[in-house]
Design a protein around this motif. Structure first.
Motif, mmCIF file in Angstrom:
data_model
loop_
_atom_site.group_PDB
_atom_site.id
_atom_site.type_symbol
_atom_site.label_atom_id
_atom_site.label_comp_id
_atom_site.label_asym_id
_atom_site.label_seq_id
_atom_site.Cartn_x
_atom_site.Cartn_y
_atom_site.Cartn_z
ATOM 1 N N ASN A 156 0.859 -1.187 0.000
ATOM 2 C CA ASN A 156 0.000 0.000 0.000
ATOM 3 C C ASN A 156 0.894 1.235 0.000
ATOM 4 O OD1 ASN A 156 0.927 0.147 2.618
ATOM 5 N ND2 ASN A 156 -0.929 -0.666 3.529
ATOM 6 N N ALA A 157 0.347 2.402 0.177
ATOM 7 C CA ALA A 157 1.132 3.639 0.074
ATOM 8 C C ALA A 157 2.225 3.700 1.137
ATOM 9 C CB ALA A 157 0.212 4.841 0.196
ATOM 10 N N ALA A 158 1.925 3.250 2.349
ATOM 11 C CA ALA A 158 2.924 3.312 3.421
ATOM 12 C C ALA A 158 4.053 2.317 3.200
ATOM 13 C CB ALA A 158 2.257 3.058 4.767
ATOM 14 N N SER A 159 3.701 1.111 2.745
ATOM 15 C CA SER A 159 4.736 0.094 2.578
ATOM 16 C C SER A 159 5.552 0.322 1.314
ATOM 17 C CB SER A 159 4.110 -1.299 2.554
ATOM 18 O OG SER A 159 3.267 -1.435 1.437
ATOM 19 N N ALA A 160 5.034 1.077 0.354
ATOM 20 C CA ALA A 160 5.798 1.367 -0.859
ATOM 21 C C ALA A 160 7.029 2.201 -0.531
ATOM 22 C CB ALA A 160 4.916 2.090 -1.873
ATOM 23 N N THR A 161 6.907 3.068 0.465
ATOM 24 C CA THR A 161 8.067 3.879 0.854
ATOM 25 C C THR A 161 9.009 3.109 1.763
ATOM 26 O OG1 THR A 161 6.831 4.771 2.719
ATOM 27 C CG2 THR A 161 6.768 6.019 0.658
ATOM 28 N N SER A 162 8.510 2.060 2.425
ATOM 29 C CA SER A 162 9.367 1.305 3.344
ATOM 30 C C SER A 162 10.271 0.326 2.614
ATOM 31 C CB SER A 162 8.529 0.580 4.388
ATOM 32 O OG SER A 162 7.783 -0.443 3.776
ATOM 33 N N GLY A 163 10.063 0.115 1.321
ATOM 34 C CA GLY A 163 11.002 -0.684 0.546
ATOM 35 C C GLY A 163 10.640 -2.140 0.375
ATOM 36 N N LEU A 164 9.352 -2.485 0.313
ATOM 37 C CA LEU A 164 8.982 -3.862 0.020
ATOM 38 C C LEU A 164 9.340 -4.155 -1.428
ATOM 39 C CD1 LEU A 164 5.545 -4.152 1.842
ATOM 40 C CD2 LEU A 164 7.790 -4.838 2.641
ATOM 41 N N LYS A 165 10.110 -5.204 -1.652
ATOM 42 C CA LYS A 165 10.702 -5.434 -2.955
ATOM 43 C C LYS A 165 10.080 -6.583 -3.735
ATOM 44 C CE LYS A 165 15.114 -3.703 -1.303
ATOM 45 N NZ LYS A 165 14.802 -3.445 0.071
ATOM 46 N N VAL A 166 9.218 -7.369 -3.113
ATOM 47 C CA VAL A 166 8.643 -8.524 -3.808
ATOM 48 C C VAL A 166 7.129 -8.545 -3.648
ATOM 49 C CG1 VAL A 166 10.702 -9.957 -3.596
ATOM 50 C CG2 VAL A 166 8.985 -10.022 -1.819
ATOM 51 N N ARG A 167 6.486 -9.231 -4.578
ATOM 52 C CA ARG A 167 5.047 -9.415 -4.538
ATOM 53 C C ARG A 167 4.731 -10.889 -4.686
ATOM 54 N NH1 ARG A 167 2.898 -4.544 -8.393
ATOM 55 N NH2 ARG A 167 3.462 -2.873 -6.965
ATOM 56 N N ARG A 168 3.492 -11.228 -4.437
ATOM 57 C CA ARG A 168 3.044 -12.611 -4.585
ATOM 58 C C ARG A 168 3.179 -13.026 -6.046
ATOM 59 N NH1 ARG A 168 -1.394 -15.683 -5.775
ATOM 60 N NH2 ARG A 168 -1.720 -17.463 -4.408
ATOM 61 N N GLY A 169 3.740 -14.214 -6.278
ATOM 62 C CA GLY A 169 3.908 -14.727 -7.634
ATOM 63 C C GLY A 169 5.261 -14.446 -8.244
ATOM 64 N N ASP A 170 6.093 -13.623 -7.605
ATOM 65 C CA ASP A 170 7.427 -13.337 -8.135
ATOM 66 C C ASP A 170 8.306 -14.577 -8.068
ATOM 67 O OD1 ASP A 170 6.711 -10.752 -8.573
ATOM 68 O OD2 ASP A 170 7.983 -9.875 -7.009
ATOM 69 N N VAL A 171 9.131 -14.763 -9.090
ATOM 70 C CA VAL A 171 10.106 -15.854 -9.106
ATOM 71 C C VAL A 171 11.449 -15.256 -8.724
ATOM 72 C CG1 VAL A 171 11.245 -17.603 -10.512
ATOM 73 C CG2 VAL A 171 8.831 -17.108 -10.856
ATOM 74 N N ARG A 172 12.041 -15.768 -7.667
ATOM 75 C CA ARG A 172 13.293 -15.235 -7.133
ATOM 76 C C ARG A 172 14.248 -16.371 -6.797
ATOM 77 N NH1 ARG A 172 14.048 -9.626 -7.149
ATOM 78 N NH2 ARG A 172 11.990 -8.724 -7.251
ATOM 79 N N ARG A 173 15.486 -15.986 -6.506
ATOM 80 C CA ARG A 173 16.445 -16.932 -5.958
ATOM 81 C C ARG A 173 16.534 -16.708 -4.452
ATOM 82 N NH1 ARG A 173 21.427 -18.136 -9.923
ATOM 83 N NH2 ARG A 173 20.198 -18.558 -11.775
#
Length: 131
Positions: A51-68
């Motif tokens: 949401n708007a508050a967490s966008a500034t806190s630096g959340l870098k991933v979302r559900r469904g992202d493929v990562r290592r």
């Protein structure tokens, strides 16, 4: 021992909460099973809401992202060279970017000391406790 479809908790502040393993990288010795210090490819199954508050806190991933990710704790008993047996209550991992650097800036949990032998000293230095 983490294999295909194994779920792990994420203990860094990247925004992911739960991941599912889809591949264990560079494991010819252990037939596709990953242990502490092994790198895996994973899918984010549950993440913190954006949401708007967490966008500034630096959340870098979302559900469904493929990562290592690198495995830092396993339920499976690991035998140390001095004969001790180490086991944790859950399976946990830390997310990585494409350059094999940590995605988050903090670690919120205990990690295994076996990471030092596998070359993950940066994770050990940020962890609050090493067992």
């Amino acid at each position: 021992m983490i294999g295909l479809k194994g779920t792990l908790n994420v203990i860094d502040n990247s925004g992911a909460l739960l991941i599912e393993c889809v591949n264990v990288l560079k494991q010819k010795v252990n037939n596709g099973w990953g242990g502490v210090g092994d790198e895996i490819v994973c899918v984010v199954k549950r993440a913190r809401p954006v949401n708007a508050a967490s966008a500034t806190s630096g959340l870098k991933v979302r559900r469904g992202d493929v990562r290592r990710a690198v495995i830092v704790r396993t339920k499976k008993v690991v035998r140390r060279p001095d004969g001790r047996l180490i086991r944790f209550d859950d399976n946990a991992a830390v997310l990585l970017n494409n350059k094999r650097e940590m995605l988050g800036t903090r670690i919120g949990g205990v990690v295994s000391a076996d990471l030092r032998m596998k070359g993950w000293g940066k994770i050990l230095s940020l962890a609050p406790k090493v067992v």
